[in-house]
Design an enzyme around this catalytic site. Structure first.
Site, PDB file in Angstrom:
ATOM      1  N   ARG A 228      11.756 -34.591  37.661  1.00 43.70           N
ATOM      2  CA  ARG A 228      12.577 -35.460  38.618  1.00 43.70           C
ATOM      3  C   ARG A 228      12.511 -36.828  38.001  1.00 43.70           C
ATOM      4  NH1 ARG A 228      14.928 -31.715  40.374  1.00 43.70           N
ATOM      5  NH2 ARG A 228      14.862 -30.938  42.531  1.00 43.70           N
ATOM      6  N   HIS A 276      21.138 -34.238  33.752  1.00 43.77           N
ATOM      7  CA  HIS A 276      20.596 -33.314  34.854  1.00 43.77           C
ATOM      8  C   HIS A 276      21.094 -31.959  34.884  1.00 43.77           C
ATOM      9  CE1 HIS A 276      18.314 -33.610  38.612  1.00 43.77           C
ATOM     10  NE2 HIS A 276      18.362 -32.413  38.397  1.00 43.77           N
TER      11      HIS A 276
END
Length: 313
Positions: A228, A276
């Site tokens: 993350r 991502h």
């Protein structure tokens, strides 16, 4: 037995169609179109607005459409009902593909060869065997374990660090605060696959990066983060690259996404950016997985992969 879909940043219409196709006997409601939340027993979410789930008086189970649940855990009004995370075999395989790709890219000095090609230079760089390279994986859950096993198969010297003790064949395992420094000291390529929790927020900082082994064929350590964005202090990564602690980095996640055009990561010669996409789940699998969990729950069988709120994952 209504299901509420609360999905942001994804194609919500596609999710509605998918659930209606696979569960024609259930009522599917979509946020924000739905205004009556009575009778909603299940919420299927991706980045739901804070406070929304607290408005569902009949809610029994919440499902996150991603492997991470940090966006939901940050909601101070999150209802006290089970929160289920996704464990998707296809996602695990895709993450391992990405991790192995990035480890090999740095180990085999692909960025250097790319520069040589642009300059029409027949250049050679040192290339030791994989077993001379220490790959350290932070986070030894389903994703970390699978990546570790595949890297072992390629001959790398693999270690892992986790909050609690783990035992994985062929992996030198460290855990807890006492194990972090020894783990870092034998790591040339650091792979971060940790969940984002209050304990791991901003954990990848200049001090941690300074503990990595820098005396290696790459001229410094390498950071690879597909966990993350909130795990990393981005100014510290840039500082470590400037001062030589890091010889390179591959980042799939960022504090702000999409990554702003003015971010120095876009044009940094030692940084590889991916948007991502390290591991994207199969939407049809997610729909089937959630509906199977609902059927099990209604039949009195236990839910799988329920989040431990004390741990944050």
């Amino acid at each position: 037995m209504s299901i509420l879909l609360a999905v942001q940043d994804w194609d919500s219409a596609g999710w509605v169609a998918r659930f209606k196709r696979n569960a024609p006997d259930r009522e599917i409601r979509l946020w924000p179109d739905a205004t009556d939340y009575r009778g909603v027993r299940y919420a299927v979410c991706w980045k739901p607005p804070q406070g929304l789930l607290a408005k569902l008086p009949d809610l029994e189970v919440m499902f996150s459409l991603g492997a991470g649940v940090d966006a939901m855990m940050h909601d101070p009004e999150l209802p006290d009902v089970p929160l289920v995370r996704i464990v998707d075999p296809s996602l695990t395989g895709r993450m391992t593909e990405w991790v192995v790709l990035q480890v090999l890219m740095h180990h085999r000095r692909q960025r250097v060869h790319d520069a040589h090609q642009r300059d029409k230079l027949w250049g050679r760089v040192p290339q030791p065997a994989a077993d001379a390279v220490g790959v350290g994986i932070m986070g030894l859950g389903v994703l970390g374990r699978d990546a570790a096993e595949k890297l072992i198969g390629l001959g790398f010297d693999v270690a892992g660090w986790s909050r609690t003790p783990k035992d994985i064949a062929g992996v030198t395992c460290f855990h807890g605060e006492d194990g972090l420094r020894p783990f870092l000291a034998r790591t040339d390529i650091l792979v971060v696959l940790l969940p984002l929790t209050p304990d791991t927020q901003a954990m990848i900082d200049f001090d941690l990066l300074g503990g990595l082994r820098t005396d290696n064929h790459m001229g410094g350590a390498v950071l690879i983060n597909a966990g993350r964005g909130g795990l990393q202090v981005e100014a510290d990564i840039l500082r470590a690259l400037a001062e030589g602690n890091l010889s390179g980095a591959t980042l799939d996640v960022f504090v702000e996404e999409p990554l702003p055009p003015e971010s120095p990561f876009w044009t940094h010669p030692k940084v590889t950016v991916t948007p991502h996409v390290a591991a994207e789940s199969d939407p049809d699998y997610l729909c089937t997985y959630i509906l199977r969990q609902i059927e099990n729950f209604e039949a009195g069988r236990p839910l799988e992969n329920v989040v431990d709120r004390s741990l944050g994952y």
